[in-house]
Motif scaffolding. Structure first.
Motif, PDB file in Angstrom:
ATOM      1  N   VAL A  98       6.192  -7.724  -0.108  1.00 21.70           N
ATOM      2  CA  VAL A  98       5.077  -7.135   0.654  1.00 21.70           C
ATOM      3  C   VAL A  98       5.204  -7.486   2.127  1.00 21.70           C
ATOM      4  N   SER A 102       6.820  -3.889   3.127  1.00 17.65           N
ATOM      5  CA  SER A 102       5.690  -2.963   3.095  1.00 17.65           C
ATOM      6  C   SER A 102       5.106  -2.776   4.489  1.00 17.65           C
ATOM      7  N   ARG A 103       4.207  -1.805   4.604  1.00 19.33           N
ATOM      8  CA  ARG A 103       3.460  -1.582   5.845  1.00 19.33           C
ATOM      9  C   ARG A 103       1.994  -1.953   5.652  1.00 19.33           C
ATOM     10  N   TYR A 104       1.740  -2.839   4.712  1.00 17.62           N
ATOM     11  CA  TYR A 104       0.377  -3.286   4.444  1.00 17.62           C
ATOM     12  C   TYR A 104      -0.190  -3.979   5.684  1.00 17.62           C
ATOM     13  N   PRO A 105      -1.363  -3.553   6.170  1.00 15.54           N
ATOM     14  CA  PRO A 105      -1.898  -4.110   7.432  1.00 15.54           C
ATOM     15  C   PRO A 105      -2.061  -5.623   7.415  1.00 15.54           C
ATOM     16  N   GLY A 106      -2.350  -6.191   6.266  1.00 13.93           N
ATOM     17  CA  GLY A 106      -2.607  -7.632   6.202  1.00 13.93           C
ATOM     18  C   GLY A 106      -1.406  -8.457   5.842  1.00 13.93           C
ATOM     19  N   ARG A 107      -0.193  -7.897   5.948  1.00 12.95           N
ATOM     20  CA  ARG A 107       0.991  -8.634   5.490  1.00 12.95           C
ATOM     21  C   ARG A 107       1.285  -9.850   6.381  1.00 12.95           C
TER      22      ARG A 107
END
Length: 327
Positions: A98, A102-107
């Motif tokens: 992640v 990933s491009r998850y904002p909270g990574r």
């Protein structure tokens, strides 16, 4: 298939100095303490002349090896370390994916939170886990191996995520994109592409984390019960009771058992990959020599000896071909 690869740096005339420093450091920090533990484990009483053969005995070992709690501690240590390390490395792998892919904002916040376990001493972390368990519906788990396993998973979070993240960042994105083109699901991509390519980091992290969990005392000092005692807490019990010689026996046994189990498991994990790699290299050599090769698997194609090496037709499906750096 790799984003980048690490290369050795020549030290020139400083090579001998660096090597000597490493040797001295190893002798002082690793060899000398263990030699002293072995010596104390055989001495009758601390303070006797260490050069007098009459000062040594095997009674300390005999008493410790016949204790029922010693066998219980060894079993609990193996179960705790194996489960905590295996579950932990799987969690660390997913979190690292992640963070790095990933491009998850909270990574980034997730990556920062992974360092919290190293921001506090192990003893304080164990105390925090203790209160978190006692003040929640999980209070029934206090004194069980489950709590010890949970504490070790939390404690190993920074190391596990960093070693898996370092392995994953070396993998080029083209491999995952190729899997998507072939309509592979994410679980299948993670299992059949990512895990084979990062297996060296996974195995290395597993072995290191296992040995740390096996010998860590501070993290579980407040969490164990009479049925969940492990070798480090057995050492603490003998030491607090003034039985320093028997405590040394427990420490020596703990270190020996940790190294032995880590070597066995490391060899088992690597053997599975080495067999497949040997098959792949043999097939490639025969093809280069102009020979015809037919792959016969007991199961479906890609599900046995031909999976993860040169036994497939498409290069994008054979990690060693798509990622020469791992060969």
């Amino acid at each position: 298939g790799r984003g980048y690869s690490a290369r050795p740096m020549p030290l020139g005339r400083w090579g001998g100095v660096a090597f000597a420093f490493v040797v001295v450091f190893f002798l002082v920090t690793v060899v000398l303490p263990r030699v002293m533990l072995v010596q104390v484990s055989f001495i009758r009483f601390i303070g006797l002349d260490i050069f007098d053969p009459a000062s040594y005995t095997t009674d300390n070992w005999r008493r410790m090896l016949t204790l029922r709690v010693n066998r219980l501690a060894l079993t609990n240590s193996l179960v705790m370390s194996t489960v905590a390390t295996t579950v932990g490395m799987i969690i660390y792998s997913l979190v690292s994916y992640v963070v790095t892919r990933s491009r998850y904002p909270g990574r980034r916040l997730l990556d920062l939170a992974g360092w919290v376990a190293w921001a506090v001493p192990s003893l304080v972390l164990g105390l925090g886990v203790l209160w978190a368990v006692l003040l929640s519906p999980l209070a029934m788990l206090y004194g069980t191996l489950t709590v010890l396993i949970l504490a070790h998973i939390v404690r190993g979070f920074p190391f596990g995520t960093q070693i898996m993240g370092s392995s994953m960042i070396q993998i080029s994105r083209e491999l995952e994109e190729a899997a998507r083109i072939h309509k592979a699901s994410w679980p299948s991509t993670f299992r059949r592409i990512w895990l084979p390519l990062v297996k060296n980091g996974f195995v290395a992290g597993w072995v290191i984390q296992f040995t740390v969990s096996f010998s860590d005392l501070a993290t579980v000092a407040f969490l164990y019960g009479h049925k969940s005692t492990v070798l480090p807490t057995l050492f603490l019990s003998q030491w607090s009771n003034g039985r320093l010689e028997e405590a040394a026996v427990a420490a020596v046994r703990e270190g020996w058992a940790a190294v032995e189990q880590a070597e066995i498991l490391d060899g088992t994990l690597n053997a599975a990959y080495d067999d497949a790699a040997t098959f792949g290299y043999s097939k490639l050599a025969l093809l280069e020599a102009g020979r015809s090769v037919r792959v016969i698997d007991a199961g479906p194609a890609g599900g046995g000896a031909s999976h993860g090496n040169c036994g497939t037709i498409r290069p994008s499906h054979a990690p060693p071909l798509a990622a020469p750096g791992v060969v």
